[in-house]
Structure formats: C-alpha cells, structure tokens
Design a protein around this motif. Structure first.
Motif, PDB file in Angstrom:
ATOM      1  N   TYR A 163      13.394 -37.676 -35.046  1.00  0.00           N
ATOM      2  CA  TYR A 163      12.559 -37.766 -36.255  1.00  0.00           C
ATOM      3  C   TYR A 163      13.076 -36.856 -37.380  1.00  0.00           C
ATOM      4  O   TYR A 163      12.351 -36.628 -38.357  1.00  0.00           O
ATOM      5  CB  TYR A 163      11.116 -37.379 -35.930  1.00  0.00           C
ATOM      6  N   THR A 164      14.304 -36.358 -37.251  1.00  0.00           N
ATOM      7  CA  THR A 164      14.814 -35.360 -38.199  1.00  0.00           C
ATOM      8  C   THR A 164      14.749 -35.831 -39.649  1.00  0.00           C
ATOM      9  O   THR A 164      14.342 -35.072 -40.538  1.00  0.00           O
ATOM     10  CB  THR A 164      16.265 -34.970 -37.849  1.00  0.00           C
ATOM     11  N   ILE A 165      15.131 -37.059 -39.925  1.00  0.00           N
ATOM     12  CA  ILE A 165      15.115 -37.563 -41.305  1.00  0.00           C
ATOM     13  C   ILE A 165      13.690 -37.581 -41.856  1.00  0.00           C
ATOM     14  O   ILE A 165      13.433 -37.130 -42.982  1.00  0.00           O
ATOM     15  CB  ILE A 165      15.752 -38.958 -41.385  1.00  0.00           C
ATOM     16  N   SER A 166      12.754 -38.068 -41.052  1.00  0.00           N
ATOM     17  CA  SER A 166      11.350 -38.112 -41.486  1.00  0.00           C
ATOM     18  C   SER A 166      10.788 -36.702 -41.672  1.00  0.00           C
ATOM     19  O   SER A 166      10.043 -36.441 -42.625  1.00  0.00           O
ATOM     20  CB  SER A 166      10.510 -38.874 -40.459  1.00  0.00           C
ATOM     21  N   ILE A 167      11.159 -35.795 -40.779  1.00  0.00           N
ATOM     22  CA  ILE A 167      10.695 -34.409 -40.891  1.00  0.00           C
ATOM     23  C   ILE A 167      11.263 -33.760 -42.149  1.00  0.00           C
ATOM     24  O   ILE A 167      10.566 -33.028 -42.856  1.00  0.00           O
ATOM     25  CB  ILE A 167      11.073 -33.607 -39.628  1.00  0.00           C
ATOM     26  N   GLY A 168      12.524 -34.047 -42.450  1.00  0.00           N
ATOM     27  CA  GLY A 168      13.121 -33.517 -43.670  1.00  0.00           C
ATOM     28  C   GLY A 168      12.409 -34.015 -44.917  1.00  0.00           C
ATOM     29  O   GLY A 168      12.160 -33.243 -45.854  1.00  0.00           O
ATOM     30  N   TYR A 169      12.053 -35.285 -44.932  1.00  0.00           N
ATOM     31  CA  TYR A 169      11.324 -35.859 -46.066  1.00  0.00           C
ATOM     32  C   TYR A 169       9.945 -35.215 -46.192  1.00  0.00           C
ATOM     33  O   TYR A 169       9.525 -34.825 -47.301  1.00  0.00           O
ATOM     34  CB  TYR A 169      11.190 -37.368 -45.858  1.00  0.00           C
ATOM     35  N   PHE A 170       9.259 -35.069 -45.060  1.00  0.00           N
ATOM     36  CA  PHE A 170       7.960 -34.406 -45.037  1.00  0.00           C
ATOM     37  C   PHE A 170       8.067 -32.967 -45.542  1.00  0.00           C
ATOM     38  O   PHE A 170       7.237 -32.501 -46.335  1.00  0.00           O
ATOM     39  CB  PHE A 170       7.390 -34.425 -43.614  1.00  0.00           C
ATOM     40  N   THR A 171       9.119 -32.271 -45.107  1.00  0.00           N
ATOM     41  CA  THR A 171       9.293 -30.868 -45.483  1.00  0.00           C
ATOM     42  C   THR A 171       9.515 -30.713 -46.980  1.00  0.00           C
ATOM     43  O   THR A 171       8.973 -29.784 -47.603  1.00  0.00           O
ATOM     44  CB  THR A 171      10.472 -30.255 -44.703  1.00  0.00           C
ATOM     45  N   PHE A 172      10.288 -31.621 -47.561  1.00  0.00           N
ATOM     46  CA  PHE A 172      10.509 -31.576 -49.011  1.00  0.00           C
ATOM     47  C   PHE A 172       9.177 -31.678 -49.756  1.00  0.00           C
ATOM     48  O   PHE A 172       8.896 -30.877 -50.662  1.00  0.00           O
ATOM     49  CB  PHE A 172      11.447 -32.703 -49.446  1.00  0.00           C
ATOM     50  N   TRP A 173       8.355 -32.648 -49.393  1.00  0.00           N
ATOM     51  CA  TRP A 173       7.081 -32.819 -50.094  1.00  0.00           C
ATOM     52  C   TRP A 173       6.098 -31.701 -49.774  1.00  0.00           C
ATOM     53  O   TRP A 173       5.272 -31.336 -50.618  1.00  0.00           O
ATOM     54  CB  TRP A 173       6.490 -34.195 -49.802  1.00  0.00           C
ATOM     55  N   LEU A 174       6.216 -31.127 -48.592  1.00  0.00           N
ATOM     56  CA  LEU A 174       5.397 -29.956 -48.275  1.00  0.00           C
ATOM     57  C   LEU A 174       5.779 -28.784 -49.171  1.00  0.00           C
ATOM     58  O   LEU A 174       4.909 -28.021 -49.618  1.00  0.00           O
ATOM     59  CB  LEU A 174       5.561 -29.580 -46.799  1.00  0.00           C
ATOM     60  N   SER A 175       7.059 -28.653 -49.470  1.00  0.00           N
ATOM     61  CA  SER A 175       7.503 -27.626 -50.423  1.00  0.00           C
ATOM     62  C   SER A 175       6.866 -27.840 -51.787  1.00  0.00           C
ATOM     63  O   SER A 175       6.365 -26.892 -52.412  1.00  0.00           O
ATOM     64  CB  SER A 175       9.031 -27.649 -50.561  1.00  0.00           C
ATOM     65  N   ILE A 176       6.892 -29.084 -52.269  1.00  0.00           N
ATOM     66  CA  ILE A 176       6.312 -29.393 -53.582  1.00  0.00           C
ATOM     67  C   ILE A 176       4.820 -29.072 -53.604  1.00  0.00           C
ATOM     68  O   ILE A 176       4.312 -28.453 -54.555  1.00  0.00           O
ATOM     69  CB  ILE A 176       6.539 -30.882 -53.935  1.00  0.00           C
ATOM     70  N   VAL A 177       4.113 -29.469 -52.550  1.00  0.00           N
ATOM     71  CA  VAL A 177       2.670 -29.209 -52.470  1.00  0.00           C
ATOM     72  C   VAL A 177       2.405 -27.710 -52.430  1.00  0.00           C
ATOM     73  O   VAL A 177       1.490 -27.208 -53.104  1.00  0.00           O
ATOM     74  CB  VAL A 177       2.059 -29.913 -51.241  1.00  0.00           C
ATOM     75  N   SER A 178       3.197 -26.964 -51.667  1.00  0.00           N
ATOM     76  CA  SER A 178       3.000 -25.515 -51.552  1.00  0.00           C
ATOM     77  C   SER A 178       3.211 -24.824 -52.893  1.00  0.00           C
ATOM     78  O   SER A 178       2.461 -23.911 -53.263  1.00  0.00           O
ATOM     79  CB  SER A 178       3.958 -24.938 -50.506  1.00  0.00           C
ATOM     80  N   ILE A 179       4.231 -25.248 -53.625  1.00  0.00           N
ATOM     81  CA  ILE A 179       4.489 -24.691 -54.960  1.00  0.00           C
ATOM     82  C   ILE A 179       3.328 -25.013 -55.896  1.00  0.00           C
ATOM     83  O   ILE A 179       2.877 -24.153 -56.674  1.00  0.00           O
ATOM     84  CB  ILE A 179       5.816 -25.246 -55.516  1.00  0.00           C
ATOM     85  N   PHE A 180       2.812 -26.232 -55.813  1.00  0.00           N
ATOM     86  CA  PHE A 180       1.700 -26.637 -56.675  1.00  0.00           C
ATOM     87  C   PHE A 180       0.425 -25.860 -56.343  1.00  0.00           C
ATOM     88  O   PHE A 180      -0.303 -25.422 -57.244  1.00  0.00           O
ATOM     89  CB  PHE A 180       1.449 -28.135 -56.539  1.00  0.00           C
ATOM     90  N   VAL A 181       0.164 -25.656 -55.055  1.00  0.00           N
ATOM     91  CA  VAL A 181      -1.007 -24.866 -54.648  1.00  0.00           C
ATOM     92  C   VAL A 181      -0.873 -23.438 -55.162  1.00  0.00           C
ATOM     93  O   VAL A 181      -1.845 -22.840 -55.651  1.00  0.00           O
ATOM     94  CB  VAL A 181      -1.184 -24.890 -53.119  1.00  0.00           C
ATOM     95  N   ALA A 182       0.330 -22.883 -55.063  1.00  0.00           N
ATOM     96  CA  ALA A 182       0.562 -21.534 -55.587  1.00  0.00           C
ATOM     97  C   ALA A 182       0.292 -21.480 -57.089  1.00  0.00           C
ATOM     98  O   ALA A 182      -0.295 -20.514 -57.597  1.00  0.00           O
ATOM     99  CB  ALA A 182       1.988 -21.097 -55.281  1.00  0.00           C
ATOM    100  N   TYR A 183       0.697 -22.526 -57.798  1.00  0.00           N
ATOM    101  CA  TYR A 183       0.414 -22.597 -59.236  1.00  0.00           C
ATOM    102  C   TYR A 183      -1.096 -22.605 -59.500  1.00  0.00           C
ATOM    103  O   TYR A 183      -1.596 -21.853 -60.348  1.00  0.00           O
ATOM    104  CB  TYR A 183       1.053 -23.842 -59.837  1.00  0.00           C
ATOM    105  N   LEU A 184      -1.821 -23.434 -58.768  1.00  0.00           N
ATOM    106  CA  LEU A 184      -3.271 -23.531 -58.961  1.00  0.00           C
ATOM    107  C   LEU A 184      -3.967 -22.210 -58.660  1.00  0.00           C
ATOM    108  O   LEU A 184      -4.886 -21.802 -59.381  1.00  0.00           O
ATOM    109  CB  LEU A 184      -3.848 -24.633 -58.064  1.00  0.00           C
ATOM    110  N   LEU A 185      -3.535 -21.534 -57.605  1.00  0.00           N
ATOM    111  CA  LEU A 185      -4.212 -20.314 -57.159  1.00  0.00           C
ATOM    112  C   LEU A 185      -3.793 -19.072 -57.937  1.00  0.00           C
ATOM    113  O   LEU A 185      -4.565 -18.117 -58.032  1.00  0.00           O
ATOM    114  CB  LEU A 185      -3.948 -20.078 -55.671  1.00  0.00           C
ATOM    115  N   CYS A 186      -2.589 -19.093 -58.510  1.00  0.00           N
ATOM    116  CA  CYS A 186      -2.038 -17.848 -59.057  1.00  0.00           C
ATOM    117  C   CYS A 186      -1.709 -17.869 -60.543  1.00  0.00           C
ATOM    118  O   CYS A 186      -1.605 -16.803 -61.151  1.00  0.00           O
ATOM    119  CB  CYS A 186      -0.764 -17.472 -58.286  1.00  0.00           C
TER     120      CYS A 186
END
Length: 198
Positions: A163-186
């Motif tokens: 599942y490495t390719i799918s996990i990599g795709y998931f991880t990329f979007w998790l990065s984007i979401v984490s950055i966005f949450v940090a923006y909202l909170l900080c």
C-alpha cells in the motif's frame, strides 16, 4: 476551558509534559534504531519522524519553562505532532485491518501518538507563530514527504508494503491538513489566544 489552560500552564504540569515527551523521544529514536543503522547519512535527519516531533515539543516546553517563546520550533512542533500523531494511529489501525491482529506495542503507539497530536493542539493558544514560520515549516514538511516516498525513507511497516503508493498519497494530504490546522489555531486572526503566566 479556563481551568484547562490554567493547568496546562502550571510549572509542575509543564515538567510532567516535558518528562513524558523526553521519554517518548528517547523511545522513538530507539524504535527507529535498526532503520537508522542502514540509512544513508544524508537522509538521517528525515527518518525518525515521531521522535523528532516530540523533541520539537520538548524544546517548546523548555522555552515555556524559561518564560519564552521559540516560534519556529513551535511551528515545527504543532505541524509534525498533528501529522505524525495521526499518521501513526492510522498506520497501526491499518495493520490491524490487514493482519487481523494488534499487539500491545501497537496499542501503546496508537495511544501515545494520539496524545502527541492532542498536546500539540492544546498548547496552541500559547504559541506565537507568524506566517513566515509556518511557510518554512510547510516547505520542510512537504520536502520530508518527498524524501520519504521518493527515496523510500518512510517508517517501515513491512506488512503494508503493498500500500506504499496509497500511503504516500495519504501522507501528502495529511501534511496539507496539518499545516492548515496549524494556520487556523496559530495564525488566523480569530484564533483563541492565551499567555504564559507560570
């Protein structure tokens, strides 16, 4: 809510949080030991994701105890704590789905990584992050994903290799979401803000 932030701000509680994160950081680097032993030197800094996240947060707590803010470290901490906290929870649940089994270590990893993500967000009212800090961290975070999935430096879960390719795709979007949450909170103007008073 006020009581919660008063507790988070107490020196004795900050020392407890620091101790727990120091232990988690040490355990995490030990957990990555085998992978680090055969990782090319140029990639070493990018491999131990979760322990480096908890190390960033330990530094944030040290700054709080000194009654200071280190905003670039705060930005690194919140983004990586959210990202790798959630990532590890999802991966260990995925291992359960794929294998039908879950170990005591996996349960501990799920619990501790969920706590990582939570603590990063709970302490966000005390951070003093500016936009440029988050931009730097966003570049670092996406670059880390490239290193992980282009050069195969991601954490090793051999039962999930297919599942490495799918996990990599998931991880990329998790990065984007984490950055966005940090923006909202900080950074967003309407964010909840609090001061260190300990």
């Amino acid at each position: 809510m006020t009581i919660l932030f008063q507790i988070l701000n107490k020196r004795w509680f900050l020392y407890l949080v620091l101790l727990l994160n120091a232990f988690g950081t040490i355990y995490g680097y030990i957990w990555y030991g085998e992978q680090l032993s055969d990782t090319p030197a140029i990639f070493l800094i990018f491999v131990p994701d979760s322990p480096t996240a908890s190390l960033f947060f330990a530094l944030v707590v040290i700054a709080f105890l000194l009654k200071k803010n280190w905003p670039l470290i705060e930005a690194l901490a919140i983004v990586t704590l959210i990202k790798y906290g959630i990532w590890a929870v999802v991966m260990n649940i995925l291992v359960l789905v794929v294998t039908g089994e879950i170990s005591g270590v996996a349960i501990m990893l799920i619990t501790s990584h969920a706590a990582m993500a939570l603590q990063g967000m709970l302490y966000s009212p005390f951070y003093r992050i500016k936009a440029w800090h988050l931009i730097v961290v966003a570049i670092w975070t996406i670059h880390n994903d490239i290193i992980d999935y282009l050069f195969k430096m991601m954490p090793r879960y051999h039962m999930l290799d297919q599942y490495t390719i799918s996990i990599g795709y998931f991880t990329f979007w998790l990065s984007i979401v984490s950055i966005f949450v940090a923006y909202l909170l900080c950074i967003k103007k309407e964010r909840f803000n609090s001061k260190l008073t300990q």
